[in-house]
Design a protein around this motif. Structure first.
Motif, PDB file in Angstrom:
ATOM      1  N   VAL A   6       7.355  21.812   2.182  1.00 38.71           N
ATOM      2  CA  VAL A   6       5.897  21.628   2.165  1.00 38.71           C
ATOM      3  C   VAL A   6       5.588  20.330   1.449  1.00 38.71           C
ATOM      4  CG1 VAL A   6       5.366  24.079   2.283  1.00 38.71           C
ATOM      5  CG2 VAL A   6       5.725  23.023   0.059  1.00 38.71           C
ATOM      6  N   GLY A   7       4.344  19.945   1.421  1.00 42.73           N
ATOM      7  CA  GLY A   7       3.968  18.699   0.785  1.00 42.73           C
ATOM      8  C   GLY A   7       4.270  18.678  -0.691  1.00 42.73           C
ATOM      9  N   GLY A   8       4.407  17.423  -1.249  1.00 38.15           N
ATOM     10  CA  GLY A   8       4.659  17.272  -2.671  1.00 38.15           C
ATOM     11  C   GLY A   8       6.001  16.697  -2.938  1.00 38.15           C
ATOM     12  N   GLY A   9       6.143  16.031  -4.109  1.00 35.17           N
ATOM     13  CA  GLY A   9       7.397  15.394  -4.451  1.00 35.17           C
ATOM     14  C   GLY A   9       8.509  16.372  -4.623  1.00 35.17           C
ATOM     15  N   GLY A  10       8.215  17.546  -5.210  1.00 34.99           N
ATOM     16  CA  GLY A  10       9.250  18.540  -5.393  1.00 34.99           C
ATOM     17  C   GLY A  10       9.839  18.982  -4.086  1.00 34.99           C
ATOM     18  N   SER A  11       9.052  19.209  -3.082  1.00 33.29           N
ATOM     19  CA  SER A  11       9.532  19.605  -1.764  1.00 33.29           C
ATOM     20  C   SER A  11      10.395  18.514  -1.163  1.00 33.29           C
ATOM     21  CB  SER A  11       8.356  19.918  -0.835  1.00 33.29           C
ATOM     22  OG  SER A  11       7.589  21.004  -1.332  1.00 33.29           O
ATOM     23  N   LEU A  12      10.085  17.261  -1.385  1.00 35.00           N
ATOM     24  CA  LEU A  12      10.865  16.143  -0.877  1.00 35.00           C
ATOM     25  C   LEU A  12      12.232  16.117  -1.538  1.00 35.00           C
ATOM     26  CD1 LEU A  12      10.920  13.667   0.942  1.00 35.00           C
ATOM     27  CD2 LEU A  12       9.866  12.356  -0.898  1.00 35.00           C
ATOM     28  N   SER A  13      12.249  16.356  -2.880  1.00 35.15           N
ATOM     29  CA  SER A  13      13.527  16.386  -3.585  1.00 35.15           C
ATOM     30  C   SER A  13      14.386  17.544  -3.094  1.00 35.15           C
ATOM     31  CB  SER A  13      13.297  16.510  -5.099  1.00 35.15           C
ATOM     32  OG  SER A  13      12.567  15.415  -5.600  1.00 35.15           O
ATOM     33  N   GLU A  14      13.759  18.685  -2.835  1.00 30.41           N
ATOM     34  CA  GLU A  14      14.494  19.842  -2.350  1.00 30.41           C
ATOM     35  C   GLU A  14      15.072  19.583  -0.956  1.00 30.41           C
ATOM     36  OE1 GLU A  14      13.765  24.592  -1.373  1.00 30.41           O
ATOM     37  OE2 GLU A  14      12.192  23.376  -2.306  1.00 30.41           O
ATOM     38  N   ALA A  15      14.272  18.954  -0.110  1.00 35.29           N
ATOM     39  CA  ALA A  15      14.744  18.637   1.241  1.00 35.29           C
ATOM     40  C   ALA A  15      15.913  17.647   1.184  1.00 35.29           C
ATOM     41  CB  ALA A  15      13.612  18.075   2.085  1.00 35.29           C
ATOM     42  N   TYR A  16      15.777  16.675   0.287  1.00 36.08           N
ATOM     43  CA  TYR A  16      16.851  15.680   0.146  1.00 36.08           C
ATOM     44  C   TYR A  16      18.132  16.335  -0.350  1.00 36.08           C
ATOM     45  CZ  TYR A  16      19.423  11.642  -1.654  1.00 36.08           C
ATOM     46  OH  TYR A  16      20.396  10.715  -1.921  1.00 36.08           O
ATOM     47  N   SER A  17      18.031  17.202  -1.361  1.00 31.41           N
ATOM     48  CA  SER A  17      19.208  17.869  -1.898  1.00 31.41           C
ATOM     49  C   SER A  17      19.857  18.757  -0.838  1.00 31.41           C
ATOM     50  CB  SER A  17      18.808  18.705  -3.116  1.00 31.41           C
ATOM     51  OG  SER A  17      19.925  19.415  -3.622  1.00 31.41           O
ATOM     52  N   THR A  18      19.037  19.483  -0.088  1.00 27.73           N
ATOM     53  CA  THR A  18      19.580  20.327   0.972  1.00 27.73           C
ATOM     54  C   THR A  18      20.280  19.487   2.040  1.00 27.73           C
ATOM     55  OG1 THR A  18      17.812  21.952   0.611  1.00 27.73           O
ATOM     56  CG2 THR A  18      18.998  22.052   2.707  1.00 27.73           C
ATOM     57  N   ALA A  19      19.683  18.373   2.415  1.00 24.89           N
ATOM     58  CA  ALA A  19      20.269  17.496   3.436  1.00 24.89           C
ATOM     59  C   ALA A  19      21.621  16.945   2.982  1.00 24.89           C
ATOM     60  CB  ALA A  19      19.309  16.357   3.764  1.00 24.89           C
ATOM     61  N   LYS A  20      21.708  16.571   1.708  1.00 26.06           N
ATOM     62  CA  LYS A  20      22.968  16.033   1.196  1.00 26.06           C
ATOM     63  C   LYS A  20      24.062  17.095   1.223  1.00 26.06           C
ATOM     64  CE  LYS A  20      23.616  12.523  -0.485  1.00 26.06           C
ATOM     65  NZ  LYS A  20      24.150  11.266   0.073  1.00 26.06           N
ATOM     66  N   LYS A  21      23.700  18.346   0.871  1.00 25.53           N
ATOM     67  CA  LYS A  21      24.697  19.417   0.910  1.00 25.53           C
ATOM     68  C   LYS A  21      25.181  19.668   2.346  1.00 25.53           C
ATOM     69  CE  LYS A  21      23.002  21.849  -3.188  1.00 25.53           C
ATOM     70  NZ  LYS A  21      22.368  23.109  -3.687  1.00 25.53           N
ATOM     71  N   ILE A  22      24.241  19.662   3.260  1.00 29.85           N
ATOM     72  CA  ILE A  22      24.617  19.908   4.664  1.00 29.85           C
ATOM     73  C   ILE A  22      25.467  18.744   5.197  1.00 29.85           C
ATOM     74  CG2 ILE A  22      23.747  20.272   6.997  1.00 29.85           C
ATOM     75  CD1 ILE A  22      21.277  21.578   5.748  1.00 29.85           C
ATOM     76  N   LEU A  23      25.124  17.511   4.783  1.00 27.92           N
ATOM     77  CA  LEU A  23      25.927  16.343   5.205  1.00 27.92           C
ATOM     78  C   LEU A  23      27.355  16.470   4.691  1.00 27.92           C
ATOM     79  CD1 LEU A  23      23.491  13.309   4.718  1.00 27.92           C
ATOM     80  CD2 LEU A  23      24.427  14.175   6.876  1.00 27.92           C
ATOM     81  N   LEU A  24      27.506  16.926   3.448  1.00 29.46           N
ATOM     82  CA  LEU A  24      28.840  17.097   2.884  1.00 29.46           C
ATOM     83  C   LEU A  24      29.632  18.131   3.681  1.00 29.46           C
ATOM     84  CD1 LEU A  24      30.814  16.375   0.603  1.00 29.46           C
ATOM     85  CD2 LEU A  24      29.762  18.205  -0.753  1.00 29.46           C
ATOM     86  N   ARG A  25      28.950  19.207   4.070  1.00 28.86           N
ATOM     87  CA  ARG A  25      29.622  20.245   4.848  1.00 28.86           C
ATOM     88  C   ARG A  25      29.985  19.732   6.248  1.00 28.86           C
ATOM     89  NH1 ARG A  25      26.079  25.285   4.947  1.00 28.86           N
ATOM     90  NH2 ARG A  25      24.961  24.117   6.551  1.00 28.86           N
ATOM     91  N   ALA A  26      29.074  18.967   6.839  1.00 30.56           N
ATOM     92  CA  ALA A  26      29.349  18.420   8.170  1.00 30.56           C
ATOM     93  C   ALA A  26      30.501  17.411   8.123  1.00 30.56           C
ATOM     94  CB  ALA A  26      28.094  17.759   8.732  1.00 30.56           C
ATOM     95  N   ARG A  27      30.525  16.579   7.070  1.00 32.45           N
ATOM     96  CA  ARG A  27      31.618  15.605   6.939  1.00 32.45           C
ATOM     97  C   ARG A  27      32.959  16.314   6.789  1.00 32.45           C
ATOM     98  NH1 ARG A  27      30.135  13.497   2.582  1.00 32.45           N
ATOM     99  NH2 ARG A  27      28.600  12.066   3.491  1.00 32.45           N
ATOM    100  N   ASP A  28      32.964  17.382   5.990  1.00 29.98           N
ATOM    101  CA  ASP A  28      34.203  18.152   5.838  1.00 29.98           C
ATOM    102  C   ASP A  28      34.622  18.799   7.162  1.00 29.98           C
ATOM    103  OD1 ASP A  28      36.221  19.549   4.007  1.00 29.98           O
ATOM    104  OD2 ASP A  28      35.224  21.264   4.950  1.00 29.98           O
ATOM    105  N   GLY A  29      33.640  19.263   7.917  1.00 27.58           N
ATOM    106  CA  GLY A  29      33.961  19.859   9.211  1.00 27.58           C
ATOM    107  C   GLY A  29      34.565  18.851  10.170  1.00 27.58           C
TER     108      GLY A  29
END
Length: 226
Positions: A6-29
């Motif tokens: 949702v809107g707000g800086g906190g939501s942006l940080s959460e989306a970024y953190s989630t994206a980085k975790k998923i990228l790490l998992r995809a890279r490992d895959g």
């Protein structure tokens, strides 16, 4: 996960953190897929699908983050999150291209394996016929080689026999010359013996004639002296 942003800086940080975790998992895959590829493990469809879902989810998060960082009023913060969002998007795009390359290589290997299987299956038909033709030609070549070898052996034997005949002919000629020499020598000896015999007969007649002549002369001399 994108739906929870949702809107707000906190939501942006959460989306970024989630994206980085998923990228790490995809890279490992993807790394695991490449290891499977080097180990010739073909059944990797489940892992491929999982990596593809992760990349799609990261791209969806990037779309959400792109709308969020534009709503930030502070320019420095807005520029920071813009760069972070672009970085996540670029990494997701890189992983997506790597996955597509792997899928293309894997599909090509499967096609090659299918073509080899088709060739092996046709081996009992047309391929077997071609192999039979090659086998017949090879047998024909072996027969020609064997015949050639037999002819060469026969020719060598003939040459050896002719050489023996020539050697025996030379021996016969030498023996013939020796026989002729002996015969000539014997003939000459017979002629000499006959000449000697005639000379002995003549000498005997001369001796007898001389004796008779001497007796006649002595008789006439004695008679005349009386």
């Amino acid at each position: 996960m994108a739906s929870g942003v949702v809107g707000g800086g906190g939501s942006l940080s959460e989306a970024y953190s989630t994206a980085k975790k998923i990228l790490l998992r995809a890279r490992d895959g993807i790394e695991r897929l490449e290891r499977f590829e080097s180990a010739s493990l073909v059944d990797s469809s489940d892992l491929t699908s999982s990596v593809k879902r992760d990349i799609t989810e990261v791209q969806s998060l990037c779309a959400s983050m792109d709308g969020l960082w534009r709503s930030i009023s502070v320019k420095s913060q807005r520029d920071l999150w813009r760069r972070k969002t672009e970085q996540v998007g670029e990494e997701a795009e890189y992983l997506n291209k790597s996955l597509e390359k792997y899928m293309w290589r894997n599909q090509r290997k499967m096609n090659e394996a299918k073509e080899r299987a088709d060739l092996l299956n046709r081996g009992s038909g047309e391929g077997a016929h071609i192999l039979q033709i090659f086998d017949d030609e090879a047998q024909a070549m072996n027969s020609v080689k064997n015949s050639k070898r037999l002819l060469e052996d026969s020719f060598s034997s003939g040459v050896a026999i002719l050489a023996k005949y020539a050697e025996q002919r030379d021996r016969l000629k030498r023996a013939q010359r020796k026989a002729l020499d002996v015969l000539n020598t014997v003939g000459l000896s017979n002629s000499v013996l006959r000449l000697i015999e005639r000379r002995n007969r003549v000498d005997t007649w001369i001796k007898y004639a001389g004796m008779i002549a001497t007796i006649v002369i002595l008789y006439l001399f004695i008679k005349w002296t009386r």
